[in-house]
Design a protein around this motif. Structure first.
Motif, mmCIF file in Angstrom:
data_model
loop_
_atom_site.group_PDB
_atom_site.id
_atom_site.type_symbol
_atom_site.label_atom_id
_atom_site.label_comp_id
_atom_site.label_asym_id
_atom_site.label_seq_id
_atom_site.Cartn_x
_atom_site.Cartn_y
_atom_site.Cartn_z
ATOM 1 N N SER A 89 54.185 27.323 -14.317
ATOM 2 C CA SER A 89 54.207 27.749 -12.921
ATOM 3 C C SER A 89 52.946 27.297 -12.182
ATOM 4 O O SER A 89 52.107 26.597 -12.745
ATOM 5 C CB SER A 89 54.335 29.279 -12.831
ATOM 6 N N HIS A 90 52.863 27.672 -10.904
ATOM 7 C CA HIS A 90 51.699 27.437 -10.066
ATOM 8 C C HIS A 90 51.275 25.958 -10.067
ATOM 9 O O HIS A 90 52.111 25.095 -9.917
ATOM 10 C CB HIS A 90 50.568 28.387 -10.467
ATOM 11 N N GLN A 91 49.966 25.698 -10.232
ATOM 12 C CA GLN A 91 49.479 24.316 -10.152
ATOM 13 C C GLN A 91 50.132 23.399 -11.178
ATOM 14 O O GLN A 91 50.402 22.222 -10.885
ATOM 15 C CB GLN A 91 47.951 24.286 -10.328
ATOM 16 N N SER A 92 50.390 23.918 -12.369
ATOM 17 C CA SER A 92 51.006 23.089 -13.407
ATOM 18 C C SER A 92 52.438 22.722 -13.048
ATOM 19 O O SER A 92 52.890 21.596 -13.304
ATOM 20 C CB SER A 92 50.968 23.806 -14.756
ATOM 21 N N ALA A 93 53.156 23.659 -12.440
ATOM 22 C CA ALA A 93 54.525 23.359 -12.012
ATOM 23 C C ALA A 93 54.515 22.310 -10.910
ATOM 24 O O ALA A 93 55.354 21.405 -10.889
ATOM 25 C CB ALA A 93 55.217 24.637 -11.532
ATOM 26 N N ALA A 94 53.574 22.429 -9.968
ATOM 27 C CA ALA A 94 53.473 21.429 -8.899
ATOM 28 C C ALA A 94 53.233 20.041 -9.484
ATOM 29 O O ALA A 94 53.825 19.050 -9.040
ATOM 30 C CB ALA A 94 52.342 21.808 -7.939
ATOM 31 N N GLU A 95 52.381 19.961 -10.496
ATOM 32 C CA GLU A 95 52.115 18.676 -11.133
ATOM 33 C C GLU A 95 53.374 18.115 -11.788
ATOM 34 O O GLU A 95 53.684 16.922 -11.649
ATOM 35 C CB GLU A 95 51.002 18.828 -12.169
ATOM 36 N N LEU A 96 54.126 18.966 -12.488
ATOM 37 C CA LEU A 96 55.355 18.507 -13.135
ATOM 38 C C LEU A 96 56.388 18.027 -12.124
ATOM 39 O O LEU A 96 57.109 17.060 -12.375
ATOM 40 C CB LEU A 96 55.947 19.631 -13.982
ATOM 41 N N HIS A 97 56.465 18.688 -10.979
ATOM 42 C CA HIS A 97 57.431 18.310 -9.951
ATOM 43 C C HIS A 97 56.944 17.124 -9.104
ATOM 44 O O HIS A 97 57.702 16.612 -8.279
ATOM 45 C CB HIS A 97 57.715 19.495 -9.030
ATOM 46 N N GLY A 98 55.703 16.696 -9.291
ATOM 47 C CA GLY A 98 55.169 15.597 -8.495
ATOM 48 C C GLY A 98 54.841 16.014 -7.072
ATOM 49 O O GLY A 98 54.963 15.210 -6.145
ATOM 50 N N LEU A 99 54.387 17.252 -6.900
ATOM 51 C CA LEU A 99 54.059 17.772 -5.577
ATOM 52 C C LEU A 99 52.548 17.866 -5.411
ATOM 53 O O LEU A 99 51.875 18.626 -6.123
ATOM 54 C CB LEU A 99 54.680 19.165 -5.384
ATOM 55 N N GLY A 100 52.014 17.110 -4.460
ATOM 56 C CA GLY A 100 50.580 17.154 -4.209
ATOM 57 C C GLY A 100 49.765 16.492 -5.302
ATOM 58 O O GLY A 100 50.302 15.829 -6.203
ATOM 59 N N HIS A 101 48.466 16.722 -5.233
ATOM 60 C CA HIS A 101 47.522 16.167 -6.211
ATOM 61 C C HIS A 101 46.531 17.260 -6.585
ATOM 62 O O HIS A 101 45.358 17.226 -6.198
ATOM 63 C CB HIS A 101 46.799 14.947 -5.639
ATOM 64 N N LEU A 102 47.010 18.250 -7.342
ATOM 65 C CA LEU A 102 46.183 19.417 -7.647
ATOM 66 C C LEU A 102 45.321 19.231 -8.897
ATOM 67 O O LEU A 102 44.280 19.850 -9.023
ATOM 68 C CB LEU A 102 47.067 20.660 -7.802
ATOM 69 N N HIS A 103 45.774 18.425 -9.841
ATOM 70 C CA HIS A 103 45.019 18.144 -11.074
ATOM 71 C C HIS A 103 44.480 19.433 -11.701
ATOM 72 O O HIS A 103 43.262 19.621 -11.790
ATOM 73 C CB HIS A 103 43.874 17.176 -10.795
ATOM 74 N N PRO A 104 45.349 20.346 -12.130
ATOM 75 C CA PRO A 104 44.876 21.633 -12.663
ATOM 76 C C PRO A 104 44.039 21.480 -13.922
ATOM 77 O O PRO A 104 44.297 20.621 -14.764
ATOM 78 C CB PRO A 104 46.176 22.390 -12.947
ATOM 79 N N SER A 105 43.044 22.343 -14.027
ATOM 80 C CA SER A 105 42.171 22.352 -15.210
ATOM 81 C C SER A 105 42.775 23.162 -16.345
ATOM 82 O O SER A 105 42.323 23.060 -17.486
ATOM 83 C CB SER A 105 40.805 22.942 -14.843
ATOM 84 N N PHE A 106 43.768 23.992 -16.031
ATOM 85 C CA PHE A 106 44.402 24.845 -17.022
ATOM 86 C C PHE A 106 45.913 24.621 -16.989
ATOM 87 O O PHE A 106 46.449 24.118 -16.001
ATOM 88 C CB PHE A 106 44.117 26.326 -16.731
ATOM 89 N N VAL A 107 46.578 25.040 -18.061
ATOM 90 C CA VAL A 107 48.032 25.109 -18.053
ATOM 91 C C VAL A 107 48.400 26.489 -17.516
ATOM 92 O O VAL A 107 48.045 27.511 -18.109
ATOM 93 C CB VAL A 107 48.628 24.913 -19.457
ATOM 94 N N HIS A 108 49.077 26.515 -16.375
ATOM 95 C CA HIS A 108 49.466 27.774 -15.742
ATOM 96 C C HIS A 108 50.845 28.186 -16.229
ATOM 97 O O HIS A 108 51.796 27.408 -16.135
ATOM 98 C CB HIS A 108 49.477 27.617 -14.216
ATOM 99 N N LEU A 109 50.941 29.416 -16.732
ATOM 100 C CA LEU A 109 52.205 29.961 -17.211
ATOM 101 C C LEU A 109 52.444 31.321 -16.580
ATOM 102 O O LEU A 109 51.504 32.100 -16.395
ATOM 103 C CB LEU A 109 52.194 30.133 -18.735
ATOM 104 N N SER A 110 53.696 31.606 -16.266
ATOM 105 C CA SER A 110 54.099 32.938 -15.823
ATOM 106 C C SER A 110 54.868 33.602 -16.952
ATOM 107 O O SER A 110 55.750 32.990 -17.555
ATOM 108 C CB SER A 110 54.979 32.856 -14.570
ATOM 109 N N THR A 111 54.532 34.864 -17.228
ATOM 110 C CA THR A 111 55.161 35.567 -18.333
ATOM 111 C C THR A 111 55.085 37.068 -18.125
ATOM 112 O O THR A 111 54.166 37.566 -17.472
ATOM 113 C CB THR A 111 54.494 35.199 -19.673
ATOM 114 N N GLN A 112 56.057 37.772 -18.680
ATOM 115 C CA GLN A 112 56.007 39.230 -18.743
ATOM 116 C C GLN A 112 55.373 39.703 -20.041
ATOM 117 O O GLN A 112 55.058 40.878 -20.176
ATOM 118 C CB GLN A 112 57.419 39.810 -18.665
ATOM 119 N N ALA A 113 55.212 38.803 -20.983
ATOM 120 C CA ALA A 113 54.711 39.185 -22.303
ATOM 121 C C ALA A 113 53.302 39.771 -22.191
ATOM 122 O O ALA A 113 52.455 39.236 -21.472
ATOM 123 C CB ALA A 113 54.701 37.971 -23.228
#
Length: 203
Positions: A89-113
């Protein structure tokens, strides 16, 4: 007891086949918990590692040695670590979808766990997602472009970076202008203003 043998000493063929099927759904990855739930013991795991059939990737995370690698390994392995209870999710999802140029430093995940992040390389967002908020990319889930834009509107990225995400999403047909505008209703004023600003600048 004379003549007694531990029935779990050698995993059944079914357990091995079930684990392989599970791993194939998770890009070759599986956790200690998943292996044990299918009937494999710590000794079985150690044996497979010694034989080279499995590779230890992280603590409690393994991979079938023969499974081909891909460019999406980092996402797939952490989603597998959460056993399907997390999506990119978040910045990582944008990178996967090819949206913008955010270059996240972390892998962003959304979870209930409730489990803590197993590494500092992860940025966890604790929340519940609806089925329509994410889609499958190969062997793991990722928030949709619309959901990703809404997440980023609520986050701390600069407005010009957010504007680029929205503009790219509209340009490639992955973000619907009116659907995004409709999502402003009921959201904090600052979020709605950021979305309107991005939509005004999108061509």
């Amino acid at each position: 007891m004379a003549g007694w043998t531990d029935p779990r000493r050698e995993p059944t063929p079914e357990a091995g086949a079930d684990l392989r099927r599970l791993a194939l759904r998770q890009a070759g990855y599986f956790t200690t918990r998943q292996a044990q739930r299918l009937g494999l013991t710590a000794e079985d795991i150690g044996s497979r590692l010694s034989e080279g059939a499995w590779l230890r990737i992280e603590r409690d995370l393994f991979r079938l040695a023969a499974f081909p690698r891909s460019d999406l390994e980092e996402y797939a392995k952490w989603c597998a670590w959460f056993e399907g209870a997390a999506v990119v999710s978040h910045q990582s999802a944008a990178e996967l979808h090819g949206l913008g140029h955010l270059h996240p430093s972390f892998v962003h995940l959304s979870t209930q766990a409730p489990a803590p992040a197993p590494t500092r390389r992860l940025a966890l967002h604790r929340r519940e997602l609806r089925a329509e908020d994410y889609e499958l990319v190969g062997t793991f889930g990722v928030t949709t472009p619309l959901c990703t834009a809404l997440d980023l509107a609520s986050g701390g990225i600069a407005q010009d970076l957010f504007d680029e995400v929205v503009s790219d999403g509209i340009a490639i047909g992955r973000i619907d202008r009116e659907k995004l505008r409709a999502e402003c209703i009921g959201r904090p004023q600052q979020v709605a203003e950021r979305i309107e600003h991005a939509l005004d600048g999108a061509t």
